[in-house]
Design an enzyme around this catalytic site. Sequence first.
Site, PDB file in Angstrom:
ATOM      1  N   LYS A 172       0.843  -1.208   0.000  1.00  0.00           N
ATOM      2  CA  LYS A 172       0.000   0.000   0.000  1.00  0.00           C
ATOM      3  C   LYS A 172       0.874   1.252   0.000  1.00  0.00           C
ATOM      4  O   LYS A 172       0.595   2.218  -0.701  1.00  0.00           O
ATOM      5  CB  LYS A 172      -0.940  -0.013   1.210  1.00  0.00           C
ATOM      6  CG  LYS A 172      -2.108  -0.964   0.988  1.00  0.00           C
ATOM      7  CD  LYS A 172      -2.909  -1.247   2.221  1.00  0.00           C
ATOM      8  CE  LYS A 172      -3.946  -2.320   1.911  1.00  0.00           C
ATOM      9  NZ  LYS A 172      -4.149  -3.295   2.961  1.00  0.00           N
ATOM     10  N   ASP A 202     -11.791   1.289   2.878  1.00  0.00           N
ATOM     11  CA  ASP A 202     -12.031  -0.156   2.758  1.00  0.00           C
ATOM     12  C   ASP A 202     -13.493  -0.423   2.380  1.00  0.00           C
ATOM     13  O   ASP A 202     -13.830  -1.507   1.907  1.00  0.00           O
ATOM     14  CB  ASP A 202     -11.788  -0.843   4.107  1.00  0.00           C
ATOM     15  CG  ASP A 202     -10.399  -1.450   4.235  1.00  0.00           C
ATOM     16  OD1 ASP A 202      -9.883  -1.953   3.230  1.00  0.00           O
ATOM     17  OD2 ASP A 202      -9.863  -1.429   5.364  1.00  0.00           O
ATOM     18  N   GLN A 225      -5.412  -2.202   9.078  1.00  0.00           N
ATOM     19  CA  GLN A 225      -5.154  -3.512   8.486  1.00  0.00           C
ATOM     20  C   GLN A 225      -5.705  -4.624   9.377  1.00  0.00           C
ATOM     21  O   GLN A 225      -5.455  -4.651  10.585  1.00  0.00           O
ATOM     22  CB  GLN A 225      -3.621  -3.681   8.283  1.00  0.00           C
ATOM     23  CG  GLN A 225      -3.202  -4.921   7.524  1.00  0.00           C
ATOM     24  CD  GLN A 225      -3.611  -4.902   6.051  1.00  0.00           C
ATOM     25  OE1 GLN A 225      -3.765  -3.845   5.452  1.00  0.00           O
ATOM     26  NE2 GLN A 225      -3.804  -6.070   5.483  1.00  0.00           N
TER      27      GLN A 225
END
Length: 285
Positions: free
Chosen positions: A54, A121, A98
Amino acid sequence: MTAKILDGNAIAKAARNEMAKIVTARSAQGLRPPGLAVILVGDDMASGIYVKHKRRDCEELGFHSNVQHLSSNVTQEDLEERVITLNNDPSIDGILVQLPLPAHIDSGRIIDCIDPAKDVDGFHPYNIGRLALRRPTIRSCTPKGIMLLLEHTGVELRGLDATIIGASNHVGRPMGLELLLAGCTVTTAHKFSRDIEGSVVTADLVVSAVGKPGLVPGSWIKPGAIVVDIGITRDDNGKLRGDVVFDEACERASWITPVPGGVGPMTRVAMLQNTLDAAPRLPDE
Ligand code: GUN
């Protein structure tokens, strides 16, 4: 029939090039770069690799990134406070915590703390709820990436019988909502389903999201079906394998995603698109 390959690497690359151009154009207009914050807790190796990707994606596209690596002893309160600080940080458009988080952390409550407008997300109940009500806002990344892949087939999705295997909060369920929104008749099979094969053999579109290599043999695939494989498991020889027996399914499917190089790159791209879309479009916003 030999299936055509849905090449996630190539489609993702084109989307990334487009995004890099948009970031350059934004900068010429005096807009700051899109900003992504990533919180990584603990030392899970796979999570560490995902976060490294990322950070690298952000560098490549000209995004600002802020990666915070916290000890696995972090408390629920500390983590929630960090998220709230990022909610109020005007240089940050997207916040990603995460997963998985350590067992003592309530992940659901952490996701609830993320400002829905920065939930790149697409996991926040507000964003999932909006999708369920056919007024999508920020969309969950894997289903969003798959919808982009499906667009590339040129196949009209409206009216198709679609079967999803797997009913997780972050993949199977929002995938079902996306396909319902696209006009499919959706069946979601899961670990309590009595007859997964029966749900797959009649499907025009199969999406498998289990993580069990060999779960879907080619004989289950209806001739001409589209097959999307989200499963990705490293076998004893170190080879990455999907849920679907690829060579067999290729003999029957019209389109199929490879593993690796199918869905994975599209998930990454969808998250970057969500971050870019969350960034203000006017200099003072
Ligand atoms: N862990 C594995 N994939 C993901 C993802 O897409 N988002 C987050 N937040 N955690 C993950």
